[in-house]
Every structure is written in structure tokens, then in C-alpha cells.
Write a protein that holds these residues in place. Structure first.
Motif, PDB file in Angstrom:
ATOM      1  N   ILE A  83       6.341  -7.861   9.263  1.00  0.00           N
ATOM      2  CA  ILE A  83       6.191  -9.446   8.183  1.00  0.00           C
ATOM      3  C   ILE A  83       5.392  -8.917   6.818  1.00  0.00           C
ATOM      4  O   ILE A  83       4.336  -9.508   7.287  1.00  0.00           O
ATOM      5  CB  ILE A  83       6.273 -10.532   9.143  1.00  0.00           C
ATOM      6  CG1 ILE A  83       7.583  -9.896  10.081  1.00  0.00           C
ATOM      7  CG2 ILE A  83       7.354 -11.379   8.104  1.00  0.00           C
ATOM      8  CD1 ILE A  83       6.838 -11.184  10.944  1.00  0.00           C
ATOM      9  N   GLU A  84       5.919  -8.896   5.478  1.00  0.00           N
ATOM     10  CA  GLU A  84       5.116  -8.921   4.609  1.00  0.00           C
ATOM     11  C   GLU A  84       5.364 -10.282   3.781  1.00  0.00           C
ATOM     12  O   GLU A  84       5.588 -11.029   3.849  1.00  0.00           O
ATOM     13  CB  GLU A  84       5.659  -7.685   3.414  1.00  0.00           C
ATOM     14  CG  GLU A  84       5.299  -6.613   4.150  1.00  0.00           C
ATOM     15  CD  GLU A  84       6.175  -5.803   3.155  1.00  0.00           C
ATOM     16  OE1 GLU A  84       6.045  -6.545   2.050  1.00  0.00           O
ATOM     17  OE2 GLU A  84       6.124  -4.503   2.882  1.00  0.00           O
ATOM     18  N   ALA A  85       3.684 -10.221   3.710  1.00  0.00           N
ATOM     19  CA  ALA A  85       3.236 -12.643   3.174  1.00  0.00           C
ATOM     20  C   ALA A  85       2.402 -11.620   2.689  1.00  0.00           C
ATOM     21  O   ALA A  85       1.447 -11.778   2.569  1.00  0.00           O
ATOM     22  CB  ALA A  85       3.376 -12.895   4.794  1.00  0.00           C
ATOM     23  N   THR A 142      10.010  -4.563   8.127  1.00  0.00           N
ATOM     24  CA  THR A 142      10.263  -3.405   8.335  1.00  0.00           C
ATOM     25  C   THR A 142      10.627  -3.403   9.706  1.00  0.00           C
ATOM     26  O   THR A 142       9.502  -4.126  10.332  1.00  0.00           O
ATOM     27  CB  THR A 142       9.180  -2.673   7.161  1.00  0.00           C
ATOM     28  OG1 THR A 142       8.928  -2.525   6.323  1.00  0.00           O
ATOM     29  CG2 THR A 142       9.654  -1.207   7.837  1.00  0.00           C
ATOM     30  N   TYR A 143      11.691  -3.076  10.642  1.00  0.00           N
ATOM     31  CA  TYR A 143      11.967  -2.752  11.617  1.00  0.00           C
ATOM     32  C   TYR A 143      10.902  -1.175  11.622  1.00  0.00           C
ATOM     33  O   TYR A 143      11.688  -0.354  11.582  1.00  0.00           O
ATOM     34  CB  TYR A 143      13.301  -3.154  12.034  1.00  0.00           C
ATOM     35  CG  TYR A 143      12.998  -4.623  12.534  1.00  0.00           C
ATOM     36  CD1 TYR A 143      12.719  -5.169  13.488  1.00  0.00           C
ATOM     37  CD2 TYR A 143      14.404  -5.157  11.021  1.00  0.00           C
ATOM     38  CE1 TYR A 143      12.391  -6.390  13.538  1.00  0.00           C
ATOM     39  CE2 TYR A 143      13.907  -6.380  11.302  1.00  0.00           C
ATOM     40  CZ  TYR A 143      13.171  -7.633  12.180  1.00  0.00           C
ATOM     41  OH  TYR A 143      13.854  -8.557  12.006  1.00  0.00           O
ATOM     42  N   GLY A 200      -0.967  -0.871   4.124  1.00  0.00           N
ATOM     43  CA  GLY A 200      -0.104  -1.105   3.560  1.00  0.00           C
ATOM     44  C   GLY A 200       0.884  -1.269   4.838  1.00  0.00           C
ATOM     45  O   GLY A 200       0.987  -0.399   6.336  1.00  0.00           O
ATOM     46  N   THR A 201       2.729  -0.954   4.716  1.00  0.00           N
ATOM     47  CA  THR A 201       3.318  -1.210   5.409  1.00  0.00           C
ATOM     48  C   THR A 201       3.746   0.276   5.849  1.00  0.00           C
ATOM     49  O   THR A 201       3.407   1.228   7.281  1.00  0.00           O
ATOM     50  CB  THR A 201       4.803  -1.269   4.576  1.00  0.00           C
ATOM     51  OG1 THR A 201       4.297  -2.921   4.714  1.00  0.00           O
ATOM     52  CG2 THR A 201       6.067  -1.485   5.733  1.00  0.00           C
ATOM     53  N   LYS A 202       3.791   1.428   4.927  1.00  0.00           N
ATOM     54  CA  LYS A 202       4.273   2.892   5.074  1.00  0.00           C
ATOM     55  C   LYS A 202       2.959   3.531   5.786  1.00  0.00           C
ATOM     56  O   LYS A 202       3.756   3.760   7.155  1.00  0.00           O
ATOM     57  CB  LYS A 202       4.272   3.761   3.940  1.00  0.00           C
ATOM     58  CG  LYS A 202       3.938   4.874   3.737  1.00  0.00           C
ATOM     59  CD  LYS A 202       4.354   6.026   2.761  1.00  0.00           C
ATOM     60  CE  LYS A 202       4.203   7.052   2.883  1.00  0.00           C
ATOM     61  NZ  LYS A 202       4.461   7.884   4.428  1.00  0.00           N
ATOM     62  N   ALA A 203       1.474   2.824   5.328  1.00  0.00           N
ATOM     63  CA  ALA A 203       0.342   3.280   6.601  1.00  0.00           C
ATOM     64  C   ALA A 203       0.776   3.281   8.663  1.00  0.00           C
ATOM     65  O   ALA A 203       0.259   3.650   9.413  1.00  0.00           O
ATOM     66  CB  ALA A 203      -0.943   2.737   6.112  1.00  0.00           C
ATOM     67  N   ASN A 204       0.894   1.906   7.748  1.00  0.00           N
ATOM     68  CA  ASN A 204       1.087   1.751   9.628  1.00  0.00           C
ATOM     69  C   ASN A 204       2.231   2.169  10.014  1.00  0.00           C
ATOM     70  O   ASN A 204       2.346   2.254  11.347  1.00  0.00           O
ATOM     71  CB  ASN A 204       1.925  -0.049   9.889  1.00  0.00           C
ATOM     72  CG  ASN A 204      -0.346  -0.779   9.750  1.00  0.00           C
ATOM     73  OD1 ASN A 204      -0.959  -0.809  10.938  1.00  0.00           O
ATOM     74  ND2 ASN A 204      -0.432  -1.220   8.535  1.00  0.00           N
ATOM     75  N   TYR A 247      -2.703  -9.413  13.395  1.00  0.00           N
ATOM     76  CA  TYR A 247      -2.860  -9.905  11.908  1.00  0.00           C
ATOM     77  C   TYR A 247      -4.152 -10.056  11.211  1.00  0.00           C
ATOM     78  O   TYR A 247      -4.866 -10.568  12.159  1.00  0.00           O
ATOM     79  CB  TYR A 247      -2.533 -11.498  12.029  1.00  0.00           C
ATOM     80  CG  TYR A 247      -2.922 -12.727  10.681  1.00  0.00           C
ATOM     81  CD1 TYR A 247      -1.981 -12.550   9.291  1.00  0.00           C
ATOM     82  CD2 TYR A 247      -3.867 -13.325  10.715  1.00  0.00           C
ATOM     83  CE1 TYR A 247      -2.477 -12.489   7.879  1.00  0.00           C
ATOM     84  CE2 TYR A 247      -4.169 -14.281   9.235  1.00  0.00           C
ATOM     85  CZ  TYR A 247      -3.198 -13.364   8.305  1.00  0.00           C
ATOM     86  OH  TYR A 247      -3.443 -14.149   6.384  1.00  0.00           O
ATOM     87  N   PHE A 248      -4.866  -9.216   9.984  1.00  0.00           N
ATOM     88  CA  PHE A 248      -5.670  -8.675   9.757  1.00  0.00           C
ATOM     89  C   PHE A 248      -6.247  -9.580   8.561  1.00  0.00           C
ATOM     90  O   PHE A 248      -7.223  -9.463   8.267  1.00  0.00           O
ATOM     91  CB  PHE A 248      -5.821  -7.818   9.359  1.00  0.00           C
ATOM     92  CG  PHE A 248      -5.620  -6.516  10.575  1.00  0.00           C
ATOM     93  CD1 PHE A 248      -7.125  -7.037  11.981  1.00  0.00           C
ATOM     94  CD2 PHE A 248      -4.708  -6.222  11.209  1.00  0.00           C
ATOM     95  CE1 PHE A 248      -6.066  -6.134  12.843  1.00  0.00           C
ATOM     96  CE2 PHE A 248      -4.665  -5.301  11.864  1.00  0.00           C
ATOM     97  CZ  PHE A 248      -4.939  -5.577  12.738  1.00  0.00           C
ATOM     98  N   GLY A 249      -5.465 -11.119   7.539  1.00  0.00           N
ATOM     99  CA  GLY A 249      -6.007 -11.026   7.053  1.00  0.00           C
ATOM    100  C   GLY A 249      -5.062 -10.804   5.178  1.00  0.00           C
ATOM    101  O   GLY A 249      -4.717  -9.511   5.817  1.00  0.00           O
TER     102      GLY A 249
END
Length: 182
Positions: free
Chosen positions: A149-151, A119-120, A85-89, A77-79
Motif C-alpha cells: 500500500i503506497e502512501a 500492488t497485490y 520501492g514497490t518493484k524491489a519488494n 512499515y519502515f517510514g
């Protein structure tokens, strides 16, 4: 016979005390833990691991009782606005395999649980273990299973890596742990 007492160092005293009271001197592994706004429940049989890197917010270990092989589950968790972003990860995780993307049986599944997009990611092949930019160890026959998990407070990244048989056997508990936190 003359008895001479020498003072004990603090470390020696703590060690001596721990031998008489081991349960009192050792912190109990948590069954639940927080990463950002989410409270995760550690699956039965999964071991708590103290984190050695400030990038890791929690870490678990899954051990196969028969083969003694193990898989690791790491929480990042980086804040808010950090960590990419999700795609980059997803791309970074899939790029951690030696084989090209079309050869690692990559699966990406997006779902919404409550108010959170999850996103799994799953892939298998020769996983390159090690810190980004540092030396890497090829781990053939490995699986990476991840959840992003996006928040509003920032995404939480959960990654399981280990030998295929153990990782595959751990997937249901992995998903249950992720979805139970939402």
C-alpha cells in the motif's frame, strides 16, 4: 503446628493473582490495529500474535480448524522513503521461492483504492522461510500473497504465507482486510 509465612516475590505474586483473575491479567487481542496511517480490522477467526521483531509492526495467524496447519500474516512499515520501492519488494518476495519466477505462477495486480495505489502479489511453490541473509527452511506447497500500500508517509507491506489450501481459503479475507483499511 506453627505456620510460617514467607514473602512472595513479585513474579510469584503476579502469577498467583493471575490464577484468580486471568481475564484481568491478560491483554485482549485487538480487533483493529494501526500500521502507519491505516487502521486494519482483524478478520474473525484470525489470531493476534505479539511481534518478536522490531521490523514487524503487527502479526496475525490463520489456523485451519481441520488440519491445524497455519499461515502467518505480517505487516511491515519502515517510514517515508524507507523499505525499498514497490518493484524491489515484489522482486524480493518472488525471489523467496526456490523455483525460478516462471515456475511459481506469479501474479501481480495493481489497483487504486481511494487515493492509494495497492500492488497485490501472489505466487506458489517452495517458499524459503527465514530471515533475509540467515538460514532458510524450504516450505513446499506454499503460497505468498502480498499487498503493498503506497502512501505519502511510506508504504505498508502486508504478507501472508502458508500452505496452499489454507492461503487460498484466506485470500478473500486478506483482500477485504487490506481494502477495508483504505
Amino acid at each position: 503446628m506453627k505456620l510460617t509465612l514467607r514473602p512472595l516475590s513479585l513474579a510469584a505474586f503476579i502469577g498467583l493473582l493471575a490464577s484468580f483473575y486471568p481475564a484481568a491479567m491478560q491483554a485482549e487481542s485487538p480487533t483493529t490495529f494501526k500500521v502507519s496511517e491505516f487502521t486494519f480490522t482483524r478478520p474473525a477467526g484470525w489470531e493476534w500474535v505479539d511481534v518478536a521483531s522490531p521490523m514487524r509492526k503487527a502479526q496475525l495467524k490463520v489456523v485451519d480448524a481441520k488440519t491445524k496447519t497455519s499461515a502467518e500474516v505480517i505487516f511491515f512499515y519502515f517510514g517515508s522513503g524507507s523499505g525499498g520501492g514497490t518493484k524491489a519488494n515484489v522482486d524480493r518476495w518472488l525471489g523467496q521461492f526456490q523455483e525460478p519466477r516462471e515456475k511459481i505462477n506469479a501474479k501481480i495486480e495493481e489497483t487504486t483504492i481511494g487515493k492509494h495505489k495497492v500492488t497485490y502479489v501472489q505466487a506458489e511453490g517452495t517458499y524459503k522461510s527465514g530471515m533475509p541473509g540467515g538460514p532458510q527452511t524450504p516450505m513446499p506447497g506454499y503460497v505468498l500473497a502480498g499487498a503493498i500500500i503506497e502512501a505519502d508517509e511510506g508504504s505498508v507491506f502486508v504478507r501472508l504465507t502458508g500452505p496452499k489450501a489454507l492461503a487460498d481459503a484466506s485470500l478473500a479475507d486478506f483482500k477485504k482486510m487490506v481494502e477495508g483499511a483504505l
